[in-house]
Write a protein that holds these residues in place. Structure first.
Motif, mmCIF file in Angstrom:
data_model
loop_
_atom_site.group_PDB
_atom_site.id
_atom_site.type_symbol
_atom_site.label_atom_id
_atom_site.label_comp_id
_atom_site.label_asym_id
_atom_site.label_seq_id
_atom_site.Cartn_x
_atom_site.Cartn_y
_atom_site.Cartn_z
ATOM 1 N N ASP A 27 0.852 -1.203 0.000
ATOM 2 C CA ASP A 27 0.000 0.000 0.000
ATOM 3 C C ASP A 27 0.883 1.246 0.000
ATOM 4 O OD1 ASP A 27 -2.221 1.637 0.074
ATOM 5 O OD2 ASP A 27 -2.595 1.368 2.226
ATOM 6 N N GLN B 251 1.153 4.187 -1.077
ATOM 7 C CA GLN B 251 0.659 5.496 -1.489
ATOM 8 C C GLN B 251 1.432 6.569 -0.726
ATOM 9 O OE1 GLN B 251 -1.742 7.695 0.532
ATOM 10 N NE2 GLN B 251 -3.085 6.205 1.538
ATOM 11 N N TYR B 252 1.389 7.795 -1.234
ATOM 12 C CA TYR B 252 2.231 8.855 -0.660
ATOM 13 C C TYR B 252 1.929 9.115 0.806
ATOM 14 C CZ TYR B 252 -1.712 12.112 -1.360
ATOM 15 O OH TYR B 252 -2.939 12.744 -1.318
ATOM 16 N N HIS C 191 2.781 0.844 -6.112
ATOM 17 C CA HIS C 191 3.354 2.182 -5.966
ATOM 18 C C HIS C 191 3.141 3.004 -7.239
ATOM 19 C CE1 HIS C 191 5.890 5.357 -4.501
ATOM 20 N NE2 HIS C 191 6.774 5.195 -5.468
ATOM 21 N N GLU D 127 -0.379 4.181 -7.541
ATOM 22 C CA GLU D 127 -0.715 5.247 -6.591
ATOM 23 C C GLU D 127 -0.263 6.622 -7.073
ATOM 24 O OE1 GLU D 127 -2.560 5.418 -4.069
ATOM 25 O OE2 GLU D 127 -2.985 3.307 -3.695
#
Length: 344
Positions: A203, A205-206, A238, A241
């Motif tokens: 997961d 995400q930023y 990644h 995302e």
């Protein structure tokens, strides 16, 4: 001191949490007045509600900060909370991420990391992207307990089963759920038996990456979906995302014009493979890039199903169903491009 809790839009801090905070403060030698506790809602979380809790420290100008995570509704459909806590504790012992400070029935209290969360734009910055790649390499090299088996395919089938159970007939048809068993099987058979398997974040995400701008050190947080999986799948997640920005007026809207191009993907994988002195050749980079592109299809199904289920069980203000539509639209489009099959 208002805080949004499960099923309570504008209630006070849960008594159990207040008692925990008072105990923690006492252990640290703080004199805490419940009326002096400040609560700041941190935006961008889509599974849980996250808050920065602070209170003044006697005889000091600064204040004590902790992070409180209130568990979202229906999260037990996505992962085992007990296993996630074990992972969190193991990460903490390894010095990888924040410390677990305490638990209560609705959530937990964590160490507050004095660093900033990355922004959506940061993921495309060459220097920061290289730092992320190196940090992910470190993460993948952690010796975590448990069988080193790929979890992805079983999770996809579990998510699909759960989606079918709660979906309306209309959504069943719209999202072609009856076709997805075959799609998952087809995808699984696309990959060779011999792949690089590691403990993956799953997961990236930023919002799950924090940076200390002074030291340029990164911290990966939120291990709810972490498990052993193919390394290329973590890359794929990644990259997918990079199309998201969860801090806009329409956080569910994805912009696939921001999906990284070939050069950007190769640069990330080169930074990953080159970490700690490894010499990466172009063929190795190209192979992992191709695998990551195919795994992006699995990522679309995973988060598409997550979106459908969340729309039925989670009350966080996020258009989960529209998010799911965009992920599945990309799946059918990318399937045509990547697997050489006709769009049906």
């Amino acid at each position: 001191m208002a805080v949004k809790t499960n099923g309570c839009v504008d209630g006070n801090l849960p008594h159990e949490l207040t008692d925990l905070l008072v105990t923690l403060a006492s252990n640290w030698g703080d004199v805490i007045e419940v009326s002096g506790i400040k609560v700041e809602h941190l935006k961008g979380a889509m599974t849980n509600e996250v808050y920065r809790i602070s209170w003044p420290i006697e005889n000091e100008e600064s204040s004590r900060n902790v992070l409180v995570r209130l568990y979202g509704q229906g999260v037990e459909l996505f992962f085992d909370r007990d296993e996630e806590i074990k992972t969190f504790q193991c990460m903490s012992r390894l010095g990888f991420g924040p410390r677990l400070l305490g638990q209560f029935s609705e959530g937990r209290v964590e160490q507050f990391i004095h660093a900033r969360t990355l922004s959506a734009d940061d993921l495309h910055e060459t220097e920061i992207s290289a730092l992320i790649a190196a940090k992910v390499r470190e993460f993948h090299q952690l010796d975590m307990p448990g069988p080193r088996n790929v979890v992805l395919w079983d999770r996809l089938r579990t998510f699909l089963s759960e989606a079918k159970e709660i979906c309306s007939a209309e959504h069943m048809k719209e999202f072609r759920l009856d076709e997805l068993d075959d799609e998952i099987k087809r995808l699984e058979n696309e990959f060779p038996e011999e792949q690089e398997i590691a403990f993956c974040h799953n997961d990236l995400q930023y919002g799950n990456i924090m940076i200390d701008d002074k030291t340029r050190s990164l911290t990966l947080i939120d291990y709810e979906y972490a498990s052993y999986n193919p390394v290329a799948y973590d890359f794929a997640n990644h990259f997918c995302e990079m199309a998201a920005n969860y801090h806009t007026e329409t956080p569910h809207v994805l912009d696939y014009n921001k999906y990284p191009g070939l050069e950007e993907r190769h640069r990330y994988i080169h930074a990953y493979l080159s970490y700690a002195g490894h010499e990466a050749d172009e063929s190795e980079i190209g192979k992992m890039s191709e695998e990551a592109e195919k795994y992006s299809l699995a990522s679309h199904i995973f988060w598409g199903l997550w979106g459908i289920i969340s729309a039925y069980v989670n009350s966080i203000e996020f258009d989960y169903m529209e998010y799911a539509r965009q992920r599945f639209e990309q799946y059918w489009l990318k399937k045509n491009q990547l697997l050489g099959v006709k769009h049906q």
